[in-house]
Every structure is written in structure tokens, then in C-alpha cells.
Design an enzyme around this catalytic site. Sequence first.
Site, PDB file in Angstrom:
ATOM      1  N   HIS A 105      18.866 -31.050  61.904  1.00  0.00           N
ATOM      2  CA  HIS A 105      19.860 -30.220  61.212  1.00  0.00           C
ATOM      3  C   HIS A 105      19.540 -30.253  59.723  1.00  0.00           C
ATOM      4  O   HIS A 105      19.762 -31.265  59.049  1.00  0.00           O
ATOM      5  CB  HIS A 105      21.273 -30.728  61.519  1.00  0.00           C
ATOM      6  CG  HIS A 105      21.643 -30.524  62.957  1.00  0.00           C
ATOM      7  ND1 HIS A 105      22.361 -29.440  63.385  1.00  0.00           N
ATOM      8  CD2 HIS A 105      21.316 -31.220  64.069  1.00  0.00           C
ATOM      9  CE1 HIS A 105      22.489 -29.487  64.701  1.00  0.00           C
ATOM     10  NE2 HIS A 105      21.862 -30.565  65.151  1.00  0.00           N
ATOM     11  N   ARG A 263      25.897 -29.847  68.912  1.00  0.00           N
ATOM     12  CA  ARG A 263      25.717 -31.153  69.564  1.00  0.00           C
ATOM     13  C   ARG A 263      26.923 -31.572  70.386  1.00  0.00           C
ATOM     14  O   ARG A 263      26.831 -32.527  71.159  1.00  0.00           O
ATOM     15  CB  ARG A 263      25.379 -32.220  68.526  1.00  0.00           C
ATOM     16  CG  ARG A 263      24.116 -31.911  67.731  1.00  0.00           C
ATOM     17  CD  ARG A 263      22.893 -31.706  68.612  1.00  0.00           C
ATOM     18  NE  ARG A 263      21.710 -31.407  67.812  1.00  0.00           N
ATOM     19  CZ  ARG A 263      20.483 -31.307  68.315  1.00  0.00           C
ATOM     20  NH1 ARG A 263      20.272 -31.434  69.617  1.00  0.00           N
ATOM     21  NH2 ARG A 263      19.459 -31.026  67.535  1.00  0.00           N
TER      22      ARG A 263
HETATM   23  C1  LIG Z   1      21.030 -28.410  73.436  1.00  0.00           C
HETATM   24  C2  LIG Z   1      19.898 -28.419  72.478  1.00  0.00           C
HETATM   25  C3  LIG Z   1      18.602 -28.514  72.927  1.00  0.00           C
HETATM   26  C4  LIG Z   1      17.517 -28.533  72.036  1.00  0.00           C
HETATM   27  N1  LIG Z   1      16.240 -28.640  72.514  1.00  0.00           N
HETATM   28  C5  LIG Z   1      15.189 -28.656  71.661  1.00  0.00           C
HETATM   29  C6  LIG Z   1      13.852 -28.778  72.125  1.00  0.00           C
HETATM   30  O1  LIG Z   1      13.594 -28.857  73.313  1.00  0.00           O
HETATM   31  N2  LIG Z   1      12.837 -28.783  71.234  1.00  0.00           N
HETATM   32  C7  LIG Z   1      13.079 -28.663  69.881  1.00  0.00           C
HETATM   33  O2  LIG Z   1      12.128 -28.657  69.095  1.00  0.00           O
HETATM   34  N3  LIG Z   1      14.330 -28.574  69.408  1.00  0.00           N
HETATM   35  C8  LIG Z   1      15.389 -28.554  70.246  1.00  0.00           C
HETATM   36  N4  LIG Z   1      16.669 -28.467  69.764  1.00  0.00           N
HETATM   37  C9  LIG Z   1      16.867 -28.446  68.309  1.00  0.00           C
HETATM   38  C10 LIG Z   1      17.147 -27.022  67.796  1.00  0.00           C
HETATM   39  O3  LIG Z   1      16.049 -26.173  68.017  1.00  0.00           O
HETATM   40  C11 LIG Z   1      17.463 -27.048  66.290  1.00  0.00           C
HETATM   41  O4  LIG Z   1      16.334 -27.558  65.591  1.00  0.00           O
HETATM   42  C12 LIG Z   1      18.652 -27.937  65.944  1.00  0.00           C
HETATM   43  O5  LIG Z   1      19.709 -27.732  66.850  1.00  0.00           O
HETATM   44  C13 LIG Z   1      19.137 -27.629  64.528  1.00  0.00           C
HETATM   45  O6  LIG Z   1      19.733 -26.359  64.555  1.00  0.00           O
HETATM   46  P1  LIG Z   1      19.625 -25.347  63.348  1.00  0.00           P
HETATM   47  O7  LIG Z   1      18.211 -25.029  63.016  1.00  0.00           O
HETATM   48  O8  LIG Z   1      20.532 -24.194  63.688  1.00  0.00           O
HETATM   49  O9  LIG Z   1      20.311 -26.210  62.200  1.00  0.00           O
HETATM   50  P2  LIG Z   1      20.027 -26.245  60.643  1.00  0.00           P
HETATM   51  O10 LIG Z   1      18.648 -26.613  60.362  1.00  0.00           O
HETATM   52  O11 LIG Z   1      21.080 -27.120  60.063  1.00  0.00           O
HETATM   53  O12 LIG Z   1      20.248 -24.781  60.175  1.00  0.00           O
HETATM   54  C14 LIG Z   1      21.556 -24.189  60.198  1.00  0.00           C
HETATM   55  C15 LIG Z   1      21.401 -22.688  60.200  1.00  0.00           C
HETATM   56  O13 LIG Z   1      20.824 -22.296  58.936  1.00  0.00           O
HETATM   57  C16 LIG Z   1      19.917 -21.223  59.148  1.00  0.00           C
HETATM   58  N5  LIG Z   1      18.556 -21.676  58.777  1.00  0.00           N
HETATM   59  C17 LIG Z   1      18.165 -22.962  58.544  1.00  0.00           C
HETATM   60  N6  LIG Z   1      16.882 -23.007  58.205  1.00  0.00           N
HETATM   61  C18 LIG Z   1      16.437 -21.742  58.242  1.00  0.00           C
HETATM   62  C19 LIG Z   1      15.177 -21.150  58.007  1.00  0.00           C
HETATM   63  N7  LIG Z   1      14.113 -21.877  57.661  1.00  0.00           N
HETATM   64  N8  LIG Z   1      15.069 -19.824  58.149  1.00  0.00           N
HETATM   65  C20 LIG Z   1      16.126 -19.062  58.467  1.00  0.00           C
HETATM   66  N9  LIG Z   1      17.366 -19.554  58.732  1.00  0.00           N
HETATM   67  C21 LIG Z   1      17.507 -20.875  58.600  1.00  0.00           C
HETATM   68  C22 LIG Z   1      20.007 -20.849  60.619  1.00  0.00           C
HETATM   69  O14 LIG Z   1      20.985 -19.856  60.774  1.00  0.00           O
HETATM   70  C23 LIG Z   1      20.460 -22.140  61.253  1.00  0.00           C
HETATM   71  O15 LIG Z   1      21.114 -21.964  62.500  1.00  0.00           O
HETATM   72  C24 LIG Z   1      17.754 -28.445  70.640  1.00  0.00           C
HETATM   73  C25 LIG Z   1      19.083 -28.341  70.184  1.00  0.00           C
HETATM   74  C26 LIG Z   1      20.139 -28.343  71.066  1.00  0.00           C
HETATM   75  C27 LIG Z   1      21.538 -28.244  70.546  1.00  0.00           C
END
Ligand SMILES: Cc1cc2nc3c(=O)[nH]c(=O)nc-3n(C[C@H](O)[C@H](O)[C@H](O)COP(=O)(O)OP(=O)(O)OC[C@H]3O[C@@H](n4cnc5c(N)ncnc54)[C@H](O)[C@@H]3O)c2cc1C
Length: 313
Positions: A105, A263
Site C-alpha cells: 500500500h 484487506r
Molecule cells: C485479495 C488481494 C490479493 C492480492 N494478490 C496479489 C498477488 O497475487 N500478487 C501481487 O503482486 N499483489 C497482490 N495484491 C496486492 C495488490 O495488487 C496491490 O498491490 C495492493 O492491494 C495495494 O493496492 P493499491 O495499489 O490500490 O494501493 P496503493 O498503492 O496504496 O494505491 C492506492 C491507490 O492509488 C492509486 N495509485 C497508486 N499508485 C499509483 C500509480 N503508480 N499509478 C496510478 N495510480 C496509482 C490507485 O488508484 C491505487 O488503488 C493483492 C491484494 C489483495 C487485496
Amino acid sequence: MQKYFKRANIYLVGKQVMPAEEVQRFLDNEADVWITDTDNPAHRIPELAGRICYMSFGEKQGRKDNNSYLSNIIKVGHGSVLEHTVYSLLLTGISRSLTHELVRHRAGFAYSQLSQRYVDETDAQFVIPPAVQDDPELEKTLQDFCDVSLKVYGELTDKLAEKYATPTGLVDFALREEQLTEGETGKFTFGEAVEGHDNLSIDEWRSRAAESESIAKFFKKKTIRARRKAAREAARAVLPNATETKIFVTGNARAWRHFIELRGDIHAEAEIRALACDVARLLKKEAPNLFGDYEIVELPDGTERTRTTHRKV
Ligand SMILES: Cc1cc2nc3c(=O)[nH]c(=O)nc-3n(C[C@H](O)[C@H](O)[C@H](O)COP(=O)(O)OP(=O)(O)OC[C@H]3O[C@@H](n4cnc5c(N)ncnc54)[C@H](O)[C@@H]3O)c2cc1C
């Protein structure tokens, strides 16, 4: 010392203050009367931030209660306003596998985590995954493995630290730690006198360490911390994902909401889902106008999930 954890400890170690006199100074200088009905800075800060956008004070102020103001912000998805409220949580009793997911995150979070390079893990603690908890046979299987991993970790650390203690290795570590520093070009001196040896080239230091037992002993003593640190960074490879860790997390309210949603979801892994539910419970209590829309729902298997109608504000 507790060796096995079943649930995270959450310490709320940081939250904000909003100096009333500074708010009043702004209102007196540049705005008008602001009527609100909460003393909670977590609520007041985003309300003031949101009101700046339209300078909705005095006669231009519509809503007079904080809950309806912030509920509307959440409803219309004006999420950046929520970023002004920040909470710092110190989490302990959680596994390295949980923090591997947590640090994914990125937006709106800052992390400081226990270093397995600097901190000796000889007495590491462990987290029992929820699926294994309260099944004596499975718990014993896991604990036996953790005991073995600690034993191997200790052996690797000791043997590697000793392996690094060659004349070349000792001088390299002293250089890396900046204990040997360059004086005249190409000549190095130890911070404190080594039996009168001074101003030597690296090769000369290596030869002295090889030839003189007392110089080798001196270098061994001086580099023991650095050698053990280097050994730990390799030895930690045998510590399981269940190894307990500690992490200091600061996040803004928008980011915490996103974490709670992703989460706390039914598809999330069980340990982090339990944490998300506990964080939601804590923040709902701390700032009901920012987190009150989250429900914590018990599932048929006795675990919990979070739910809201306002996703990803
Ligand atoms: C049930 C579940 C299963 C998962 N399984 C896997 C897996 O198998 N493999 C894996 O690698 N990960 C996995 N993940 C992790 C997932 O891919 C995300 O990395 C993690 O949940 C963080 O989410 P996020 O990127 O939305 O959050 P943050 O990084 O906090 O970002 C929040 C929001 O900000 C925006 N944002 C952030 N950075 C950028 C950017 N660079 N460009 C554009 N917009 C941006 C997006 O809207 C994003 O949703 C899983 C997550 C969950 C909840």
C-alpha cells in the site's frame, strides 16, 4: 517473553492536534464564523480543509454539523480532503508475510520496520497463521519448524561471522565500517592506535593481520558487530514468513480507508484481514465521522470481514 502470537498488537502512537488559536486567527483575518459541532481534530481538520475549497464560512456555510459535512465528502468521493487526517499505528505481533502485503500500500503511507540485518533474531518470535491456530497438532508442526529455523539461523550466523574473520576479511570490514580511514594518499590509519601501527597501505594491514595474532585479535574485536550484521543478512534467509516483526505505519485517513477495504475483504489473507478489522474497529472509535460507514461482519467460520457502501473514496 511470549514466543507465539495469534493476533496483532495495535498501538495508536500518533494522531493530530489542531491549535484552536491558529484556527481562530485565520477566521479573524481571512474568513468569518465557522460553526461546527466536534472537538475531535481528526474530524475538524478535514472539515476546515474542505471548507477552504469554497470558503464556506459565515453566511456561506451550509451544513453546520461535522458528521453530515464529512458524510457528504465521502458520498461524493472528494477523497483528497480526508488525506489531511493522519494516524500513526505501531503494529507488533504480526508476521513478515503480513508486512510484505501491507507495504504494497503505497499512496499515503509511510513505514519504518524492524531490520533483520541490524536486529539479532536469535530470540525471534513467531505468528501462528489463523488456519493453524487452536489445532494442537498443526501448531506443534509449525513450532517444531520454527525451532529448527532458529537453530540453523544461529549456526549460520556464528559460522559466517567466523568465516569473515580472515586477514583480508577483517581489514575489509574495518574499511567498510570506516574504522580504517585514509590519511596520506594510499595510507590508512585505525581510529585508535594499533600497537603503534599507523599509516599503512591496505596490503600492509592485511599482512600485519596475518602475521600478528594480537593485531588479528584487535581487528576481530573491532569488527565483530559488522561481521555479525553481514552474517545476519545472509542467515535470515532461513527464517520463515511466520517470523514476528514490528512496523510503524503512518497513514492518512483516505489511505487507511483503502487498506481497510482491500484487506478487510473476504478475499484477503486471514491474518491481514483480522488486522484490517481491528484497525477499522479502532479508527471507527477514534473518528466515527470518517470511518463510521464500515461494518465489521462476522463470517460463518467465526472470522470477520469489513464492508462499506462507500468504496475507494
Ligand atoms: C485479495 C488481494 C490479493 C492480492 N494478490 C496479489 C498477488 O497475487 N500478487 C501481487 O503482486 N499483489 C497482490 N495484491 C496486492 C495488490 O495488487 C496491490 O498491490 C495492493 O492491494 C495495494 O493496492 P493499491 O495499489 O490500490 O494501493 P496503493 O498503492 O496504496 O494505491 C492506492 C491507490 O492509488 C492509486 N495509485 C497508486 N499508485 C499509483 C500509480 N503508480 N499509478 C496510478 N495510480 C496509482 C490507485 O488508484 C491505487 O488503488 C493483492 C491484494 C489483495 C487485496
